[in-house]
Every structure is written in structure tokens, then in C-alpha cells.
Design a protein around this motif. Structure first.
Motif, PDB file in Angstrom:
ATOM      1  N   ILE A  49       0.882  -1.154   0.157  1.00 21.05           N
ATOM      2  CA  ILE A  49      -0.044  -0.054  -0.083  1.00 21.05           C
ATOM      3  C   ILE A  49       1.048   1.243  -0.079  1.00 21.05           C
ATOM      4  O   ILE A  49       0.455   2.318  -0.626  1.00 21.05           O
ATOM      5  CB  ILE A  49      -1.011   0.036   1.234  1.00 21.05           C
TER       6      ILE A  49
ATOM      7  N   VAL B 115      -0.303   9.541   2.008  1.00 20.44           N
ATOM      8  CA  VAL B 115      -1.166   8.527   2.415  1.00 20.44           C
ATOM      9  C   VAL B 115      -1.681   9.161   3.746  1.00 20.44           C
ATOM     10  O   VAL B 115      -0.672   9.717   4.330  1.00 20.44           O
ATOM     11  CB  VAL B 115      -0.330   7.130   2.550  1.00 20.44           C
TER      12      VAL B 115
ATOM     13  N   LYS C 286      -4.240   8.490  -0.690  1.00 15.76           N
ATOM     14  CA  LYS C 286      -4.557   7.462  -0.218  1.00 15.76           C
ATOM     15  C   LYS C 286      -5.039   7.318   0.957  1.00 15.76           C
ATOM     16  O   LYS C 286      -4.338   7.638   1.942  1.00 15.76           O
ATOM     17  CB  LYS C 286      -3.773   5.944  -0.740  1.00 15.76           C
TER      18      LYS C 286
ATOM     19  N   ASP D  73     -10.445   4.603   1.440  1.00 16.78           N
ATOM     20  CA  ASP D  73     -10.170   3.869   0.376  1.00 16.78           C
ATOM     21  C   ASP D  73      -9.965   2.402   0.523  1.00 16.78           C
ATOM     22  O   ASP D  73     -10.277   1.424  -0.260  1.00 16.78           O
ATOM     23  CB  ASP D  73      -8.838   4.093  -0.496  1.00 16.78           C
TER      24      ASP D  73
ATOM     25  N   ARG E  46     -11.034  -3.271   0.531  1.00 19.40           N
ATOM     26  CA  ARG E  46     -10.874  -2.335  -0.672  1.00 19.40           C
ATOM     27  C   ARG E  46     -12.111  -1.556  -1.223  1.00 19.40           C
ATOM     28  O   ARG E  46     -13.184  -2.461  -1.218  1.00 19.40           O
ATOM     29  CB  ARG E  46      -9.631  -2.634  -1.694  1.00 19.40           C
TER      30      ARG E  46
END
Length: 183
Positions: free
Chosen positions: A38, A116, A149, A173, A183
């Protein structure tokens, strides 16, 4: 159930957790998260200081910094949340009792430059809706961090069937639980 009813139910469950449960489940989440890929390509990460039996983030913080990512923590001032460089200032407790960099000493990064965001929460559904404490700090920040993200860390019992979403709510997300990644 209303958001408030869900919040009260899940918070009650979370506050009853043992330290062994928290440590064990946080370790499972950490392992899944760090092996997932990720963070590939990420250079800047906003995480959170865990409190009130949230999923622990200390191991993740160390892992991110070891890999050379620039790490930020939320810093709340009045009614706004900022991304404060974890290395730029000593820590203090916010008005909520959460460790955050000292506002007057910290250097900040604009939300648009965060790759992120590790998002805390009380409850989540499989569509990425979340319930926090209801102050709106994260939703406001996430609206400005559009390209980031958004990753939530949650115990399995924090995943509920449905969260009534409102127009100002920002979805995550990805949700990482001890049993897997949603997800």
C-alpha cells in the motif's frame, strides 16, 4: 441505528478491550499493512497517535521512518487539523488527550502534498464510510488531501453493516483489519 448509537456501541466495546487483545490485533494489522504494498511510491504519510484503545500505530511509525518516509501527525488548533512533521517539535497532549507536535514549534505540510493518510475511526462499513468522534477534523482535512490514499486501521468488530453517510463525510479507500484488507 443512528451514527450516535453506533458510536456509543462500538466505543463501549473498544473501551472493554484488554491490552493483550490490543497488542495482538494491532500486530496482525501492522503485518498485513506493511506486507500489502500500500505504501509503494509514498513519500509523505500522515498517521495518528493512538489513544482510547485504538489500533496501535507505534510499530508502523517506526517502519515508515526506517523506510525514509516523511511522517506527520495531526495537530489540532482551534477548529482545524494540520499535518505536523513528527521530527519538527516535541509532543504535547491536545485538548482531547492525544499526543501531537507542539503547534508553536512544528513545521507543517499542506494536505495536498500528503500521499497517504492513516485514518482513525470508531466504526466503518465496507463502502469506506466511517464514524469518528463527530468533530469533523478528519473530514475537513481529507477534503483538502484529495489525492491521498486514505487507509483506516480497525479491529474486526469495528466493521458494521451500514453507516448512514452525510454529504460532508469523506470515505476511506482501504480498511485494514486483523482478518484482511477491505478495498
Amino acid at each position: 441505528m443512528t451514527k450516535q448509537e453506533i458510536r456509543e456501541k462500538i466505543l463501549s466495546m473498544r473501551r472493554g478491550l484488554t491490552s493483550k487483545y490490543i497488542d495482538d490485533e494491532s500486530a496482525k494489522i501492522y503485518e498485513l499493512l506493511t506486507e500489502s504494498g500500500i505504501f509503494e511510491g509514498a513519500g509523505t504519510v500522515l498517521s495518528y497517535s493512538d489513544f482510547d484503545n485504538e489500533v496501535k500505530t507505534a510499530m508502523l511509525t517506526g517502519w515508515l521512518m526506517f523506510r525514509g518516509m516523511r511522517l506527520y501527525l495531526p495537530c489540532v488548533r482551534k477548529k482545524e487539523m494540520f499535518a505536523a512533521d513528527i521530527k519538527s517539535a516535541g509532543l504535547e497532549l491536545s485538548k482531547f488527550g492525544i499526543a501531537q507536535p507542539k503547534f508553536g514549534e512544528a513545521s507543517f505540510l499542506e494536505p495536498e502534498k500528503i500521499d497517504v493518510v492513516i485514518v482513525p475511526g470508531i466504526a466503518f462499513d465496507r463502502n469506506g464510510h466511517r464514524i469518528g468522534f463527530g468533530c469533523g477534523y478528519y473530514d475537513d482535512f481529507l477534503k483538502r488531501a484529495r489525492q491521498a490514499k486514505k487507509i483506516a486501521l480497525a479491529y474486526d468488530f469495528q466493521i458494521v453493516d451500514f453507516i448512514p453517510a452525510e454529504t460532508h463525510d469523506v470515505r476511506v479507500d482501504v480498511i485494514v483489519t486483523p482478518d484482511g484488507i477491505i478495498r
